[in-house]
Design an enzyme around this catalytic site. Structure first.
Site, mmCIF file in Angstrom:
data_model
loop_
_atom_site.group_PDB
_atom_site.id
_atom_site.type_symbol
_atom_site.label_atom_id
_atom_site.label_comp_id
_atom_site.label_asym_id
_atom_site.label_seq_id
_atom_site.Cartn_x
_atom_site.Cartn_y
_atom_site.Cartn_z
ATOM 1 N N GLN A 38 37.680 30.536 38.411
ATOM 2 C CA GLN A 38 37.485 29.837 37.001
ATOM 3 C C GLN A 38 38.608 28.578 36.738
ATOM 4 O OE1 GLN A 38 39.001 32.257 33.332
ATOM 5 N NE2 GLN A 38 37.647 33.543 34.726
ATOM 6 N N HIS B 132 41.865 29.952 39.190
ATOM 7 C CA HIS B 132 42.516 30.985 39.029
ATOM 8 C C HIS B 132 41.541 32.139 38.718
ATOM 9 C CE1 HIS B 132 42.181 30.050 34.853
ATOM 10 N NE2 HIS B 132 41.843 31.332 34.634
ATOM 11 N N ARG C 264 33.339 28.833 35.264
ATOM 12 C CA ARG C 264 33.137 29.615 36.243
ATOM 13 C C ARG C 264 32.654 28.871 37.521
ATOM 14 N NH1 ARG C 264 29.621 33.612 33.636
ATOM 15 N NH2 ARG C 264 31.167 34.310 32.594
ATOM 16 N N HIS D 70 40.053 25.989 33.384
ATOM 17 C CA HIS D 70 39.793 25.999 32.222
ATOM 18 C C HIS D 70 40.357 24.402 31.858
ATOM 19 C CE1 HIS D 70 39.559 29.999 31.334
ATOM 20 N NE2 HIS D 70 40.617 30.298 31.836
HETATM 21 ZN ZN ZN Z 1 41.081 32.115 32.819
#
Ligand code: ZN
Length: 320
Positions: free
Chosen positions: A95, A171, A191, A97
């Site tokens: 994923q 990560h 994701r 962010h």
């Molecule tokens: Zn994460």
């Protein structure tokens, strides 16, 4: 107020979860697929409840809204930090962010920079951390062609390691790893790869967010530089893993007595990950033991720890 604020964790079941949160910390978990303990949380997806003192029964988000004096009169719509413990019985999804700006525009919440302190890792345990693409086009191309082996970087970890995961970093926590996560208070995850796993509950693959991942990934991969420092406070050895714009994370290795002074006017989040000790504020003593989570409000300017324990502490950064 001269009292710590103890919190009751909230648990979340996950496809990749296990029983580790019960086995390691004795928590009363909802199932054998429990993945996350939201220990110090004011996030709407799982706010933790205050379990002691004059604010007993309030949720942390309510305390933030109504008693900002406990938090150094900090500004900001939401309590900026979130402490979790993750039990990865299987790999988490790979994923990315977003940063604050992208998250505000698309998700109406904070971005997510996170970090992990490794509580336990099975021999040979690996994380996914970073990628090998040199341009955003190449990154997109490797995703579309499912070249995961070529694209993803792996990193071995062991107990006691600290990993900083700035927004934009590809990560995943790998199987057999338990971490204490200090992060911005955000639940936005893009994701990009989920190992083609079927969720037993729904019988479906979990949703992917390929375009958002491509939009928000940092290219090329850069290993972050951390301002690691160590010092002693009496018999407490302090390790500063990072002090950055959104948060600082520290390990307190308690082997006797240490007197602390709050010099920067910030509140402190504490999680006891091993052993037990006594927290003393003025003449009042509080027993701390493994698995407990608390906040020292900014109004507590002097405090001491005495015992034999390991704590992870965090506090807001200057841009939190
Ligand atoms: Zn994460």
């Amino acid at each position: 107020m001269q009292e710590p604020i103890f919190l009751k964790p909230v648990f979340h079941e996950k496809i990749w979860g296990g029983t580790g949160l019960h086995d390691e910390f004795g928590y009363d978990i909802p199932s054998d697929h429990t993945g996350e303990c939201w220990a110090i949380s004011a996030h709407p997806h799982g706010p933790a409840e205050v379990i002691n003192g004059p604010y007993k029964g309030m949720k942390l988000n309510e305390l933030w809204d109504q008693h900002r004096e406990l938090f150094g009169n900090a500004e900001g719509k939401v309590f900026p930090l979130l402490t979790k413990i993750l039990d990865a019985n299987q790999d988490l999804s790979v994923q990315v962010h977003p940063d604050n700006e992208y998250a505000e525009e698309h998700e109406h919440e904070l971005g997510k920079t996170e970090s992990w302190y490794v509580i336990k890792a099975k021999p040979g345990a690996m994380l996914y951390y970073g990628h090998n693409a040199t341009t955003r086009e190449e990154f997109a191309d490797m995703i579309h062609h499912k070249q995961w082996q070529k694209l993803l970087r792996k990193m071995p970890v062991k107990e006691g390691d600290f990993v900083y995961v700035p927004h934009g970093m590809v990560h995943a926590v790998g199987a057999g790893i338990m971490v204490l996560e200090t992060q911005q208070s955000s639940d936005t995850t893009y994701r990009m790869y989920d190992f083609d796993r079927v969720d037993q509950k729904t019988g479906k693959l979990r949703e992917l967010h390929i375009q958002q991942s491509i939009d928000t990934v940092e290219v090329p991969f850069k290993m972050p530089t951390l301002n690691h420092k160590e010092w002693d406070v009496g018999d407490v050895h302090v390790t500063q893993f990072v002090m950055a714009e959104y948060f600082g994370v520290f390990k307190l290795s308690v082997a006797g007595m240490g007197n602390f002074e709050n010099k920067d006017g910030k509140y402190v989040l504490l999680s006891v990950i091993d052993g037990q000790c006594v927290l003393k504020i003025g003449q009042k003593e509080y027993k701390l033991q493994k698995g407990q989570h608390l906040i020292l409000p900014s109004t507590v300017t002097e405090w001491s720890l005495d015992g034999d324990a390991t704590l992870i502490a965090s506090k807001p950064g200057d841009e939190a």
